[in-house]
Design a protein around this motif. Structure first.
Motif, PDB file in Angstrom:
ATOM      1  N   MET A  98       0.848  -1.138  -0.135  1.00  0.00           N
ATOM      2  CA  MET A  98      -0.124   0.070  -0.158  1.00  0.00           C
ATOM      3  C   MET A  98       1.083   1.065   0.100  1.00  0.00           C
ATOM      4  O   MET A  98       0.863   1.872   0.920  1.00  0.00           O
ATOM      5  CB  MET A  98      -1.028  -0.156   1.266  1.00  0.00           C
ATOM      6  N   ARG A  99       1.689   1.409  -1.100  1.00  0.00           N
ATOM      7  CA  ARG A  99       2.629   2.581  -1.194  1.00  0.00           C
ATOM      8  C   ARG A  99       2.087   3.712  -1.971  1.00  0.00           C
ATOM      9  O   ARG A  99       2.712   4.592  -2.278  1.00  0.00           O
ATOM     10  CB  ARG A  99       3.804   2.093  -1.625  1.00  0.00           C
ATOM     11  N   CYS A 100       0.883   3.640  -2.429  1.00  0.00           N
ATOM     12  CA  CYS A 100       0.262   4.635  -3.144  1.00  0.00           C
ATOM     13  C   CYS A 100      -0.054   5.911  -2.446  1.00  0.00           C
ATOM     14  O   CYS A 100      -0.348   5.896  -1.163  1.00  0.00           O
ATOM     15  CB  CYS A 100      -1.000   4.231  -3.691  1.00  0.00           C
ATOM     16  N   GLY A 101       0.284   6.923  -3.016  1.00  0.00           N
ATOM     17  CA  GLY A 101       0.009   8.385  -2.630  1.00  0.00           C
ATOM     18  C   GLY A 101      -1.271   9.077  -3.256  1.00  0.00           C
ATOM     19  O   GLY A 101      -2.093   8.283  -3.958  1.00  0.00           O
ATOM     20  N   PHE A 102      -1.063  10.333  -3.109  1.00  0.00           N
ATOM     21  CA  PHE A 102      -2.086  11.346  -3.706  1.00  0.00           C
ATOM     22  C   PHE A 102      -2.302  10.835  -5.155  1.00  0.00           C
ATOM     23  O   PHE A 102      -3.633  10.508  -5.565  1.00  0.00           O
ATOM     24  CB  PHE A 102      -1.849  12.554  -3.643  1.00  0.00           C
ATOM     25  N   ASN A 103      -1.293  10.870  -5.997  1.00  0.00           N
ATOM     26  CA  ASN A 103      -1.275  10.854  -7.501  1.00  0.00           C
ATOM     27  C   ASN A 103      -2.021   9.384  -7.912  1.00  0.00           C
ATOM     28  O   ASN A 103      -2.557   9.250  -8.743  1.00  0.00           O
ATOM     29  CB  ASN A 103      -0.196  11.520  -8.076  1.00  0.00           C
ATOM     30  N   SER A 104      -1.285   8.465  -7.128  1.00  0.00           N
ATOM     31  CA  SER A 104      -1.508   6.973  -7.715  1.00  0.00           C
ATOM     32  C   SER A 104      -3.117   6.740  -7.017  1.00  0.00           C
ATOM     33  O   SER A 104      -3.845   6.128  -7.908  1.00  0.00           O
ATOM     34  CB  SER A 104      -0.660   6.113  -6.887  1.00  0.00           C
ATOM     35  N   LEU A 105      -3.341   7.133  -6.028  1.00  0.00           N
ATOM     36  CA  LEU A 105      -4.915   6.721  -5.794  1.00  0.00           C
ATOM     37  C   LEU A 105      -5.829   7.418  -6.531  1.00  0.00           C
ATOM     38  O   LEU A 105      -7.163   7.059  -6.957  1.00  0.00           O
ATOM     39  CB  LEU A 105      -5.146   7.079  -4.187  1.00  0.00           C
ATOM     40  N   ALA A 106      -5.793   8.723  -6.823  1.00  0.00           N
ATOM     41  CA  ALA A 106      -6.421   9.572  -7.678  1.00  0.00           C
ATOM     42  C   ALA A 106      -6.618   8.861  -9.112  1.00  0.00           C
ATOM     43  O   ALA A 106      -7.634   8.938  -9.580  1.00  0.00           O
ATOM     44  CB  ALA A 106      -6.076  11.157  -7.825  1.00  0.00           C
TER      45      ALA A 106
END
Length: 97
Positions: free
Chosen positions: A1-9
């Motif tokens: 679960m390394r996703c941040g703002f841009n990846s999750l958006a």
């Protein structure tokens, strides 16, 4: 679960085909089930919150088509780590003597 703002958006846009800037709360759970991330748009910026449980796992709803709508109460219970799918009665009526 390394996703941040841009990846999750980007996941919200491509996988769910929703607008991450709509004001809805988008939840993501890690593989083990003890980590939860919430992405939402508020006051001109994206907010990303993370919560990791010390014990247990988040009760995750089954989804048809990848999207689940939760009530405010269900979301509150989920974020607190309770199993909102099977609420337990905590107040018992007194028996008349």
């Amino acid at each position: 679960m390394r996703c941040g703002f841009n990846s999750l958006a980007a996941k919200v846009e491509t996988v769910l085909r929703k607008d991450p800037y709509s004001g809805h709360v988008f939840l993501f759970r890690g593989k083990r089930g003890d980590l939860l991330k919430a992405l939402y748009w508020c006051d001109g910026g994206l907010c990303l919150l993370a919560k990791r449980l010390e014990k247990g796992r988040f009760a995750w709803p089954r989804s048809d088509g990848g999207v689940v709508a939760l009530t405010t109460a269900q979301l509150s219970l989920l974020l607190e780590g309770f199993d909102w799918r099977q609420p337990v009665e905590t107040v018992r009526p007194h028996s008349a003597l």
